[in-house]
Motif scaffolding. Structure first.
Motif, PDB file in Angstrom:
ATOM      1  N   ASP A 123       0.851  -1.186   0.000  1.00  0.00           N
ATOM      2  CA  ASP A 123       0.000   0.000   0.000  1.00  0.00           C
ATOM      3  C   ASP A 123       0.894   1.246   0.000  1.00  0.00           C
ATOM      4  O   ASP A 123       1.703   1.425   0.909  1.00  0.00           O
ATOM      5  CB  ASP A 123      -0.889  -0.006   1.246  1.00  0.00           C
ATOM      6  N   PRO A 124       0.778   2.116  -1.019  1.00  0.00           N
ATOM      7  CA  PRO A 124       1.634   3.308  -1.065  1.00  0.00           C
ATOM      8  C   PRO A 124       1.309   4.318   0.041  1.00  0.00           C
ATOM      9  O   PRO A 124       2.142   5.134   0.401  1.00  0.00           O
ATOM     10  CB  PRO A 124       1.347   3.894  -2.456  1.00  0.00           C
ATOM     11  N   HIS A 125       0.081   4.241   0.576  1.00  0.00           N
ATOM     12  CA  HIS A 125      -0.318   5.163   1.647  1.00  0.00           C
ATOM     13  C   HIS A 125      -1.028   4.385   2.753  1.00  0.00           C
ATOM     14  O   HIS A 125      -2.233   4.555   2.971  1.00  0.00           O
ATOM     15  CB  HIS A 125      -1.233   6.260   1.097  1.00  0.00           C
ATOM     16  N   ALA A 145       4.157   1.342   7.592  1.00  0.00           N
ATOM     17  CA  ALA A 145       4.429   0.622   6.346  1.00  0.00           C
ATOM     18  C   ALA A 145       5.257  -0.625   6.618  1.00  0.00           C
ATOM     19  O   ALA A 145       5.126  -1.642   5.928  1.00  0.00           O
ATOM     20  CB  ALA A 145       5.150   1.537   5.363  1.00  0.00           C
ATOM     21  N   CYS A 146       6.088  -0.549   7.633  1.00  0.00           N
ATOM     22  CA  CYS A 146       6.985  -1.673   7.952  1.00  0.00           C
ATOM     23  C   CYS A 146       7.468  -1.489   9.380  1.00  0.00           C
ATOM     24  O   CYS A 146       7.734  -0.365   9.814  1.00  0.00           O
ATOM     25  CB  CYS A 146       8.161  -1.657   6.981  1.00  0.00           C
ATOM     26  N   CYS A 147       7.559  -2.584  10.120  1.00  0.00           N
ATOM     27  CA  CYS A 147       8.069  -2.474  11.486  1.00  0.00           C
ATOM     28  C   CYS A 147       8.491  -3.843  12.003  1.00  0.00           C
ATOM     29  O   CYS A 147       7.967  -4.869  11.559  1.00  0.00           O
ATOM     30  CB  CYS A 147       7.022  -1.868  12.423  1.00  0.00           C
ATOM     31  N   PRO A 148       9.449  -3.879  12.936  1.00  0.00           N
ATOM     32  CA  PRO A 148       9.815  -5.151  13.563  1.00  0.00           C
ATOM     33  C   PRO A 148       8.781  -5.482  14.629  1.00  0.00           C
ATOM     34  O   PRO A 148       8.374  -4.619  15.407  1.00  0.00           O
ATOM     35  CB  PRO A 148      11.182  -4.856  14.186  1.00  0.00           C
ATOM     36  N   LEU A 177       8.622  -9.731  10.673  1.00  0.00           N
ATOM     37  CA  LEU A 177       8.182  -8.557   9.909  1.00  0.00           C
ATOM     38  C   LEU A 177       6.715  -8.242  10.178  1.00  0.00           C
ATOM     39  O   LEU A 177       5.841  -9.090  10.005  1.00  0.00           O
ATOM     40  CB  LEU A 177       8.389  -8.806   8.413  1.00  0.00           C
ATOM     41  N   GLY A 178       6.457  -7.002  10.605  1.00  0.00           N
ATOM     42  CA  GLY A 178       5.096  -6.550  10.855  1.00  0.00           C
ATOM     43  C   GLY A 178       4.728  -5.394   9.947  1.00  0.00           C
ATOM     44  O   GLY A 178       5.407  -5.100   8.961  1.00  0.00           O
ATOM     45  N   GLY A 179       3.645  -4.709  10.283  1.00  0.00           N
ATOM     46  CA  GLY A 179       3.189  -3.580   9.483  1.00  0.00           C
ATOM     47  C   GLY A 179       2.575  -4.011   8.168  1.00  0.00           C
ATOM     48  O   GLY A 179       2.290  -5.187   7.929  1.00  0.00           O
ATOM     49  N   ASP A 180       2.391  -3.048   7.281  1.00  0.00           N
ATOM     50  CA  ASP A 180       1.781  -3.331   5.976  1.00  0.00           C
ATOM     51  C   ASP A 180       2.621  -4.298   5.161  1.00  0.00           C
ATOM     52  O   ASP A 180       2.094  -5.160   4.460  1.00  0.00           O
ATOM     53  CB  ASP A 180       1.590  -2.021   5.198  1.00  0.00           C
ATOM     54  N   ALA A 181       3.949  -4.184   5.263  1.00  0.00           N
ATOM     55  CA  ALA A 181       4.837  -5.083   4.517  1.00  0.00           C
ATOM     56  C   ALA A 181       4.675  -6.525   4.990  1.00  0.00           C
ATOM     57  O   ALA A 181       4.668  -7.457   4.186  1.00  0.00           O
ATOM     58  CB  ALA A 181       6.287  -4.641   4.663  1.00  0.00           C
ATOM     59  N   GLY A 182       4.542  -6.714   6.312  1.00  0.00           N
ATOM     60  CA  GLY A 182       4.335  -8.054   6.847  1.00  0.00           C
ATOM     61  C   GLY A 182       3.026  -8.655   6.372  1.00  0.00           C
ATOM     62  O   GLY A 182       2.960  -9.846   6.028  1.00  0.00           O
ATOM     63  N   SER A 183       1.985  -7.837   6.344  1.00  0.00           N
ATOM     64  CA  SER A 183       0.684  -8.299   5.859  1.00  0.00           C
ATOM     65  C   SER A 183       0.741  -8.649   4.375  1.00  0.00           C
ATOM     66  O   SER A 183       0.194  -9.672   3.939  1.00  0.00           O
ATOM     67  CB  SER A 183      -0.367  -7.204   6.092  1.00  0.00           C
ATOM     68  N   ALA A 184       1.428  -7.816   3.594  1.00  0.00           N
ATOM     69  CA  ALA A 184       1.549  -8.062   2.151  1.00  0.00           C
ATOM     70  C   ALA A 184       2.321  -9.348   1.883  1.00  0.00           C
ATOM     71  O   ALA A 184       1.987 -10.114   0.968  1.00  0.00           O
ATOM     72  CB  ALA A 184       2.242  -6.878   1.480  1.00  0.00           C
ATOM     73  N   LEU A 185       3.354  -9.605   2.688  1.00  0.00           N
ATOM     74  CA  LEU A 185       4.142 -10.824   2.506  1.00  0.00           C
ATOM     75  C   LEU A 185       3.302 -12.063   2.797  1.00  0.00           C
ATOM     76  O   LEU A 185       3.329 -13.038   2.038  1.00  0.00           O
ATOM     77  CB  LEU A 185       5.369 -10.792   3.429  1.00  0.00           C
ATOM     78  N   MET A 186       2.536 -12.044   3.869  1.00  0.00           N
ATOM     79  CA  MET A 186       1.723 -13.204   4.205  1.00  0.00           C
ATOM     80  C   MET A 186       0.644 -13.436   3.151  1.00  0.00           C
ATOM     81  O   MET A 186       0.373 -14.572   2.765  1.00  0.00           O
ATOM     82  CB  MET A 186       1.084 -13.035   5.576  1.00  0.00           C
TER      83      MET A 186
END
Length: 242
Positions: free
Chosen positions: A175-177, A182-185, A196-205
């Motif tokens: 998600d660009p916004h 957006a990303c967090c440990p 990996l947490g945050g939006d990046a963690g969700s996108a990866l899963m």
């Protein structure tokens, strides 16, 4: 009393009121999660899905009427929300921030005063959901790989341009916004290290599920690795899986 003294006194009173309010709010949240049955309900909701009261009463091994009272308490404390669809009512965590609170609480609760033998089921320690992202030994290893390969900034709070490019090339939708980080440990309570947490963690899963590399069993937090997933993990993240 001069104007300066009056302003200082007023500021002190406001600060004291805010402190009292914060302390009361914290006390209410702590009280809401003090009952084992409510903890069971919250842990069930950590799979990121919405559950009915009947399902949650079964998980907590309590009567439906008792579950109703517990759910009301959790709703009033802001820990969960209720969604209505037709005649049905579904309950879920109030958001990622609540999942993070619970995950951290699990870590504190599991902190060893002596070195105990882990009682957590092996499958759950290896791979599970943490609300909407992956947790467990597998997730920690992926996170370590991303740090080594400079996909993440050193503090884990942002993807590097290389990391963003790599994830998008794999098919992850970032998600660009994002409305959250957006990303967090995220501290993994069983491994005592970060995943990996945050939006990046969700996108990866979401990507791993979409590719069929992992599967989930409805009603459980455990995540299962498929044969194609094991191959992909070795190729993409240099992981030799058991």
């Amino acid at each position: 009393m001069g104007n300066t003294d009056s302003m200082s006194l007023l500021k002190t009173e406001v600060d004291d009121n805010l402190a009292d309010s914060l302390e009361k709010s914290m006390s209410l949240v702590a009280s809401a999660i003090s009952a084992p049955s409510r903890v069971s309900i919250l842990c069930a909701l950590m799979d990121g899905r919405a559950w009915t009261a009947t399902e949650l009463s079964a998980v907590a091994e309590i009567a439906a009427s008792t579950a109703s009272g517990h759910l009301t308490r959790l709703l009033n404390s802001g820990l969960i929300i209720c969604l209505t669809q037709g005649r049905h009512r579904y309950y879920s965590l109030a958001g990622q921030h609540i999942a993070g609170l619970l995950e951290n609480l699990m870590g504190v609760s599991m902190h060893p005063r002596i070195s105990p033998t882990p009682r957590t089921p092996v499958n759950m320690r290896y791979a599970r959901t943490c609300y909407d992202h992956l947790a467990g030994e597998l997730a920690v290893k992926i996170y370590d790989f991303m740090l080594r390969e400079k996909w993440l900034e050193a503090d884990g709070n942002a993807l590097t341009p290389e990391g963003k490019s790599q994830l998008q090339n794999l098919g992850a939708v970032l998600d660009p916004h994002p409305r959250r980080k957006a990303c967090c440990p995220c501290l993994d309570w069983s491994e005592r290290r970060f995943h990996l947490g945050g939006d990046a963690g969700s996108a990866l899963m979401t990507l791993l599920l979409h590719k069929g590399w992992i599967t989930r069993t409805p009603g459980y937090r455990e995540v299962n690795m498929t044969g194609s997933g094991a191959i992909a993990m070795k190729k993409l993240f240099s992981l030799n899986l058991p």
